[in-house]
Motif scaffolding. Structure first.
Motif, PDB file in Angstrom:
ATOM      1  N   SER A 153      15.372  -5.105   0.107  1.00 52.88           N
ATOM      2  CA  SER A 153      16.665  -4.572   0.497  1.00 52.88           C
ATOM      3  C   SER A 153      16.721  -3.049   0.418  1.00 52.88           C
ATOM      4  O   SER A 153      15.827  -2.419  -0.090  1.00 52.88           O
ATOM      5  CB  SER A 153      17.730  -5.116  -0.430  1.00 52.88           C
ATOM      6  OG  SER A 153      17.731  -4.364  -1.614  1.00 52.88           O
ATOM      7  N   PRO A 154      17.835  -2.458   0.898  1.00 51.51           N
ATOM      8  CA  PRO A 154      17.916  -1.006   0.881  1.00 51.51           C
ATOM      9  C   PRO A 154      18.004  -0.441  -0.526  1.00 51.51           C
ATOM     10  O   PRO A 154      18.526  -1.054  -1.425  1.00 51.51           O
ATOM     11  CB  PRO A 154      19.192  -0.715   1.669  1.00 51.51           C
ATOM     12  CG  PRO A 154      19.959  -1.979   1.659  1.00 51.51           C
ATOM     13  CD  PRO A 154      18.983  -3.083   1.514  1.00 51.51           C
ATOM     14  N   GLN A 205      16.854   5.696   0.459  1.00 57.65           N
ATOM     15  CA  GLN A 205      16.439   5.534   1.848  1.00 57.65           C
ATOM     16  C   GLN A 205      17.344   6.335   2.786  1.00 57.65           C
ATOM     17  O   GLN A 205      18.539   6.502   2.545  1.00 57.65           O
ATOM     18  CB  GLN A 205      16.489   4.068   2.246  1.00 57.65           C
ATOM     19  CG  GLN A 205      15.341   3.260   1.656  1.00 57.65           C
ATOM     20  CD  GLN A 205      15.413   1.849   2.170  1.00 57.65           C
ATOM     21  OE1 GLN A 205      16.271   1.101   1.785  1.00 57.65           O
ATOM     22  NE2 GLN A 205      14.509   1.511   3.061  1.00 57.65           N
ATOM     23  N   THR A 206      16.762   6.759   3.870  1.00 57.47           N
ATOM     24  CA  THR A 206      17.538   7.477   4.876  1.00 57.47           C
ATOM     25  C   THR A 206      18.214   6.472   5.792  1.00 57.47           C
ATOM     26  O   THR A 206      17.832   5.320   5.884  1.00 57.47           O
ATOM     27  CB  THR A 206      16.615   8.361   5.716  1.00 57.47           C
ATOM     28  OG1 THR A 206      15.726   7.525   6.456  1.00 57.47           O
ATOM     29  CG2 THR A 206      15.825   9.309   4.846  1.00 57.47           C
ATOM     30  N   ALA A 207      19.233   6.919   6.477  1.00 56.84           N
ATOM     31  CA  ALA A 207      19.935   6.057   7.422  1.00 56.84           C
ATOM     32  C   ALA A 207      18.992   5.576   8.511  1.00 56.84           C
ATOM     33  O   ALA A 207      19.119   4.479   9.022  1.00 56.84           O
ATOM     34  CB  ALA A 207      21.122   6.802   8.028  1.00 56.84           C
ATOM     35  N   SER A 228      15.926   4.591   8.312  1.00 56.45           N
ATOM     36  CA  SER A 228      15.075   3.464   7.977  1.00 56.45           C
ATOM     37  C   SER A 228      15.805   2.349   7.235  1.00 56.45           C
ATOM     38  O   SER A 228      15.185   1.414   6.781  1.00 56.45           O
ATOM     39  CB  SER A 228      13.892   3.943   7.118  1.00 56.45           C
ATOM     40  OG  SER A 228      14.360   4.477   5.890  1.00 56.45           O
ATOM     41  N   ARG A 229      17.128   2.458   7.086  1.00 57.46           N
ATOM     42  CA  ARG A 229      17.860   1.455   6.320  1.00 57.46           C
ATOM     43  C   ARG A 229      17.849   0.112   7.041  1.00 57.46           C
ATOM     44  O   ARG A 229      18.188   0.024   8.214  1.00 57.46           O
ATOM     45  CB  ARG A 229      19.291   1.915   6.081  1.00 57.46           C
ATOM     46  CG  ARG A 229      20.096   0.966   5.191  1.00 57.46           C
ATOM     47  CD  ARG A 229      21.460   1.537   4.861  1.00 57.46           C
ATOM     48  NE  ARG A 229      21.327   2.754   4.060  1.00 57.46           N
ATOM     49  CZ  ARG A 229      21.803   3.923   4.422  1.00 57.46           C
ATOM     50  NH1 ARG A 229      22.426   4.061   5.578  1.00 57.46           N
ATOM     51  NH2 ARG A 229      21.649   4.978   3.650  1.00 57.46           N
ATOM     52  N   PRO A 274      21.934  -5.206   6.956  1.00 56.58           N
ATOM     53  CA  PRO A 274      22.507  -5.784   5.731  1.00 56.58           C
ATOM     54  C   PRO A 274      22.096  -7.248   5.566  1.00 56.58           C
ATOM     55  O   PRO A 274      22.014  -8.013   6.539  1.00 56.58           O
ATOM     56  CB  PRO A 274      24.017  -5.652   5.952  1.00 56.58           C
ATOM     57  CG  PRO A 274      24.172  -4.581   6.976  1.00 56.58           C
ATOM     58  CD  PRO A 274      22.974  -4.674   7.859  1.00 56.58           C
ATOM     59  N   ASP A 292      16.926  -4.182  -6.893  1.00 58.38           N
ATOM     60  CA  ASP A 292      16.122  -3.990  -5.689  1.00 58.38           C
ATOM     61  C   ASP A 292      15.091  -5.109  -5.540  1.00 58.38           C
ATOM     62  O   ASP A 292      14.885  -5.633  -4.445  1.00 58.38           O
ATOM     63  CB  ASP A 292      15.438  -2.636  -5.738  1.00 58.38           C
ATOM     64  CG  ASP A 292      14.625  -2.344  -4.501  1.00 58.38           C
ATOM     65  OD1 ASP A 292      15.155  -2.513  -3.384  1.00 58.38           O
ATOM     66  OD2 ASP A 292      13.443  -1.966  -4.631  1.00 58.38           O
ATOM     67  N   GLU A 334       8.232  -1.386   1.253  1.00 58.92           N
ATOM     68  CA  GLU A 334       8.937  -1.120   2.511  1.00 58.92           C
ATOM     69  C   GLU A 334       8.917  -2.351   3.414  1.00 58.92           C
ATOM     70  O   GLU A 334       9.920  -2.681   4.061  1.00 58.92           O
ATOM     71  CB  GLU A 334       8.324   0.087   3.216  1.00 58.92           C
ATOM     72  CG  GLU A 334       9.194   0.622   4.348  1.00 58.92           C
ATOM     73  CD  GLU A 334       8.743   1.981   4.853  1.00 58.92           C
ATOM     74  OE1 GLU A 334       9.204   2.366   5.942  1.00 58.92           O
ATOM     75  OE2 GLU A 334       7.950   2.664   4.168  1.00 58.92           O
ATOM     76  N   ARG A 347      11.516  -4.746   2.076  1.00 56.94           N
ATOM     77  CA  ARG A 347      12.900  -4.357   2.356  1.00 56.94           C
ATOM     78  C   ARG A 347      13.278  -4.606   3.812  1.00 56.94           C
ATOM     79  O   ARG A 347      14.441  -4.835   4.126  1.00 56.94           O
ATOM     80  CB  ARG A 347      13.106  -2.878   2.026  1.00 56.94           C
ATOM     81  CG  ARG A 347      13.024  -2.581   0.539  1.00 56.94           C
ATOM     82  CD  ARG A 347      13.451  -1.160   0.207  1.00 56.94           C
ATOM     83  NE  ARG A 347      13.245  -0.925  -1.213  1.00 56.94           N
ATOM     84  CZ  ARG A 347      12.194  -0.295  -1.727  1.00 56.94           C
ATOM     85  NH1 ARG A 347      11.274   0.225  -0.926  1.00 56.94           N
ATOM     86  NH2 ARG A 347      12.079  -0.151  -3.030  1.00 56.94           N
ATOM     87  N   ASN A 384      15.536  -4.835  12.539  1.00 52.61           N
ATOM     88  CA  ASN A 384      14.777  -3.818  11.800  1.00 52.61           C
ATOM     89  C   ASN A 384      13.518  -3.394  12.548  1.00 52.61           C
ATOM     90  O   ASN A 384      12.564  -2.913  11.936  1.00 52.61           O
ATOM     91  CB  ASN A 384      14.384  -4.367  10.418  1.00 52.61           C
ATOM     92  CG  ASN A 384      15.584  -4.582   9.526  1.00 52.61           C
ATOM     93  OD1 ASN A 384      16.616  -3.945   9.682  1.00 52.61           O
ATOM     94  ND2 ASN A 384      15.448  -5.506   8.579  1.00 52.61           N
TER      95      ASN A 384
END
Length: 941
Positions: free
Chosen positions: A21-22, A26-28, A30-31, A34, A380, A567, A570, A594
């Protein structure tokens, strides 16, 4: 028949290395999407009804392909077996395929109709039977399932019992013969008290299988196989109205059976820690920690599953990071929980790195587990596990039948929880798990006394083999099956296979990009395929390609190995590598939501490996341990020997098929070797990209251009694989590898043919199906079904771009090693001579091959694989859609001609891995030269 585990929670552990998960950093860009949004995508609508006789029916409509998954669950498994009858539920499952009163043979009609698969399995809590059939064959499948539910006993004979007993005992030998193959028996006997329903393995004991009688069979059927103890699940191209009509027609007249009494199964606790040591012919000491825990309906079950995945299931698990990556005292670790209806089994393992003191690893394993149970996982970590499970479930929505498809998911929910939609509750429980909840569950159940087992290299204890001889002959004429009184339903024609059209374009740097769009699930699968493969491995550095591929995920110039693993978790993505003899591929499974950040990671892994020296040393040690493990495995030893023997060590194909190489060559690999191999072979000039899934060319082309289109071409001279190297003359004879204490011998025969993958092999493949490449093939029917000497025999062409080998593989009981080789040689000679393809065989195979085409391409992964095969063998992407017409134009004479042109049994080399003291005299009696090969370096000259 196989013995798969139950689905939802074990699937968590199998797929947990896929996602996470995020995190706040993390940057927007690569998020990930949900988690609740992903959970909503997992949906299997269904309807249910119950017949007056108690049969419960579940129906799920999925019109994406003209196929229906037919699944029947019986609520009876090995936990229902009385004392002295262990293994009986599984033995009976085998007998259910031997024919019923109106169906003389269960496999032939379904295979002819295109069923994929036709199979069954047994486990502690249930027995299930599965077929995935064309829509036009649903009546046939239901008639046959109903006939063996209601009309079996008149067709059960002593001869069938004896034959299937022998097959099951060879299935048991095959499993027991593997390294660590005896651990399960010790696990159950130690964790559970005598008389506990789960205390014996589902495969049973040899003595109890020997003692099974015909009356036992009949009583088992009468007691457990009534419709009121069964569930019928239908998923695919069918609606509830049609399903109800057919269920009532075929099952409605079967009377209900006796109610099956519930089994009482307490969760036991050991009075104190138990430490045991086992000896086995293994390459690496393995350390186990095991507990008995609650069953799947307990509220702690999903929390324990999450906890074990964090501990040793994720690629970035606690144990992986500590023992394998950082301290480098183990070469492999696992943590999992098998969830059954009323019991769970938690198992943690660590394979000790050669040269490291096992006591040190044992101490560190206990310390890490104790600290983890005390402090628990992070938020996480828990979310990464949940995302992985959701991703796995989304992918699974493509499959309607089989052991893990949607029909099985719904049936198991009804069976165990009274709710076909239980999968949603299970998934919700995992998605809503908290660190505190996981920690509390582990503290409750894993703070109890542990069973600590150590398996060390050494000589095994004596093996308790069967005392009843295998049949070894033809079926007794005196026990002819009953004459059917009801005809089989006709099979209606089904639509032909319709694969998605393949679009092709070219990236800015010349790489070809192929796309097959399929929108059944919101996922995308990509393979970057390189013209390399095992055939490109340097002979003085065998194993170089495998080590290089392993290092792709072990760190890039901008990401560490742990960051790469986390990564992926996530994102719900999975990056994997693979090699055939001809191609090397790096593949990506991604959720469409994603896709872009998954591609960012994918590009970095392929293009920018850092080849960190410490990681090279770590993965080299793991690869060396893998080579040592191969040399303890029957199949591994045979596979290491066969291709150097057939092709010679100078030919590109003359390498062990695992790709791991040899100890000396792997030890000699340098960082410069790895960089040079990557620069030579993993380059745009040797690359081709294949994409299948829920994406358009307009969407994927800009993304692939951005990630791979600017990849500069290598200006160095491109290396080539030298197929001009001559294949040595055939070496007919037997090549023996001594493996003491083997209750089975692994037989691997082969010779090099002139066939290339680009040749027209359709007639030969049909003939090969009749001879060896099918359950009903002559080799399997003779050695397994008639003689009872094996769990399964296969003969097939291992198709390659250049000269392909014909291979025969047969694990057989040790005392029939020589006779099995003689029988297979006789079967092959007869097929190529006076007993060629019969009209019945021809009709079965040709009709079946045509009918099964739609089911073969049910998943996105199967479409992606076919695209790559078509490109490799220089075929049009419409190749599969032409097969029905080509099969229809064949004749039995064409099949005979193709087989006789390609197969030459006089050229067969037979590699035999077994106990020399038991089999050498058998082999010498065959009149062929016998050469013993050193098991440490099986590369006969």
């Amino acid at each position: 028949m196989s013995q798969p585990f139950s689905r939802i929670l074990p699937a968590l552990l199998a797929g947990a290395a896929l996602i996470a998960s995020p995190v706040a950093a993390q940057t927007a860009k690569s998020r990930p999407a949900p988690l609740p949004e992903l959970v909503r995508q997992v949906d299997i609508p269904y309807e249910t009804f119950t017949l007056p006789n108690g049969l419960r029916v579940i129906v799920h409509t999925d019109r994406k392909a003209p196929v229906v998954g037919v699944t029947v669950y019986y609520r009876v498994g090995s936990k229902n077996e009385p004392k002295g009858k262990t293994g009986f539920a599984h033995l009976f499952e085998h007998l259910m395929f031997g024919g019923s009163e109106n169906v003389p043979n269960f496999d032939t009609p379904l295979v002819t109709a295109g069923s994929t698969p036709t199979n069954g399995s047994t486990w502690f809590d249930r027995t299930n039977y599965v077929e995935t059939v064309p829509t036009g064959a649903v009546d046939l499948a239901l008639f046959m399932e109903a006939d063996r539910m209601g009309h079996l006993l008149g067709a059960v004979t002593q001869t069938k019992l004896d034959a299937q007993r022998a097959v099951v005992q060879n299935e048991k030998r095959q499993g027991d013969n593997q390294p660590y193959g005896l651990v399960e028996y010790t696990q159950l006997e130690t964790l559970l008290p005598p008389g506990h329903p789960y205390q014996h393995s589902a495969i049973g004991s040899m003595a109890d299988l020997d003692a099974a009688s015909l009356e036992d069979v009949k009583n088992w059927f009468r007691t457990n196989y009534g419709p009121n103890n069964a569930i019928l699940a239908l998923a695919g191209d069918i609606d509830v109205k049609t399903a109800r009509e057919k269920a009532e027609k075929y099952f409605g007249s079967i009377p209900a059976g006796p109610a099956v009494a519930p089994v009482v199964t307490p969760v036991p606790t050991l009075p104190a820690r138990v430490d045991k040591v086992m000896k086995d012919r293994v390459a690496t000491t393995r350390i186990y920690r095991m507990w008995a825990t609650p069953g799947r309906s307990d509220k702690a079950a999903p929390l324990l599953a999450v906890g074990m995945s964090v501990l040793g299931g994720l690629s970035s698990s606690r144990l992986d990071n500590a023992l394998v990556r950082k301290e480098q005292i183990a070469v492999s670790v696992t943590a999992s929980v098998q969830q059954f209806e009323q019991l769970g089994l938690v198992e943690v393992t660590a394979d000790v790195k050669p040269g490291v003191d096992p006591d040190l690893v044992s101490k560190r394993l206990d310390e890490i587990i104790a600290d983890y149970i005390k402090t628990g996982p992070t938020a996480d970590e828990v979310t990464r596990v949940a995302t992985g499970q959701v991703s796995s479930e989304i992918s699974g929505l493509e499959v309607v039948g089989g052991f893990g498809g949607k029909a099985a998911t719904l049936a198991e929910g009804l069976l165990y929880a009274g709710d076909p939609g239980q999968y949603k509750k299970d998934l919700a429980a995992i998605a809503s798990a908290t660190p505190a909840g996981v920690t509390a569950a582990m503290q409750q159940w894993l703070s109890r006394p542990v069973f600590a087992l150590r398996v060390e290299p050494g000589e095994r204890e004596a093996y308790a083999d069967a005392t009843v001889s295998a049949p070894g002959g033809e079926t007794a004429a005196a026990e002819a099956p009953p004459k059917p009184t009801l005809p089989l339903p006709a099979v209606a024609p089904s639509p032909g296979v319709d694969l998605p059209d393949v679009e092709t374009t070219t990236l800015a740097n010349g790489i070809k990009l192929h796309l097959a769009r399929r929108t059944t699930v919101p996922t995308v699968q990509i393979a970057v395929s390189f013209d390399a493969g095992l055939a490109s491995d340097r002979r003085d550095r065998l194993g170089l390609a495998s080590l290089m591929l392993g290092l792709l995920e072990a760190g890039t110039t901008s990401r560490s190995t742990i960051e790469i693993a986390e990564e992926q978790e996530r994102l719900g993505a999975n990056i994997s590598t693979g090699q055939s003899m001809d191609r090397t591929s790096v593949s990506l499974y991604a959720l469409k939501a994603n896709l872009k950040p998954s591609l960012d990671l994918y590009e970095d892994v392929i293009r920018n490996p850092a080849f960190v020296p410490s990681e090279i040393d770590r993965l080299r040690a793991i690869q060396l341990a893998g080579i040592a493990a191969e040399k303890t495995q029957p199949q591994g030893l045979a596979a290491r020997a066969i291709f150097p023997l057939l092709y010679g060590s100078a030919h590109p194909y003359g390498v062990p098929s695992s790709g791991r190489g040899d100890e000396a060559t792997v030890k000699a690999i340098t960082r410069d070797d790895l960089i040079a191999y990557h620069d030579d072979w993993m380059v745009p000039g040797k690359a081709e990209i294949f994409v299948a899934g829920d994406v358009t060319m307009a969407e994927i082309k800009p993304l692939m251009d951005a990630h791979f289109g600017a990849w500069p071409q290598n200006r160095k001279a491109s290396p080539v694989k030298n197929f001009a190297v001559a294949v040595p003359p055939p070496k007919p004879g037997i090549f023996l590898i001594d493996r003491p204490q083997s209750p089975q011998s692994m037989i691997l025969g082969g010779f090099v043919t002139g066939a290339k993958g680009s040749d027209d092999l359709v007639p030969f493949q049909a003939a090969s199906t009749i001879l060896g490449d099918d359950f009903l093939a002559r080799l399997n029917q003779d050695i397994r079904e008639t003689k009872g000497w094996s769990y399964g025999v296969r003969g097939y062409l291992a198709t390659r771009a250049e000269r392909s080998p014909y291979i025969v593989t047969a694990p057989v009981q040790a005392d029939q090693t020589g006779p099995a080789i003689a029988a297979m040689k006789g079967d092959i000679a007869a097929f190529l001579g006076p007993k060629g393809v019969t009209p019945a065989e021809f009709s079965r195979v040709i009709k079946g091959e045509i009918a099964q085409l739609p089911a073969q391409y049910e998943t996105t992964g199967s479409v992606l694989g076919q695209m790559q095969a078509d490109a490799l063998y220089k075929r049009p992407f419409t190749y599969v859609e032409t097969l029905a017409q080509r099969y229809s134009a064949l004749t039995p004479e064409a099949l005979d001609q193709a087989a006789r042109a390609l197969i030459d049994p006089s050229k067969l080399s037979w590699v035999v891995v077994g106990d020399k003291s038991k089999i050498e005299s058998q082999l010498k009696a065959l009149g062929m030269p016998v050469t013993e090969i050193d098991s440490g370096a099986p590369t006969a000259k």
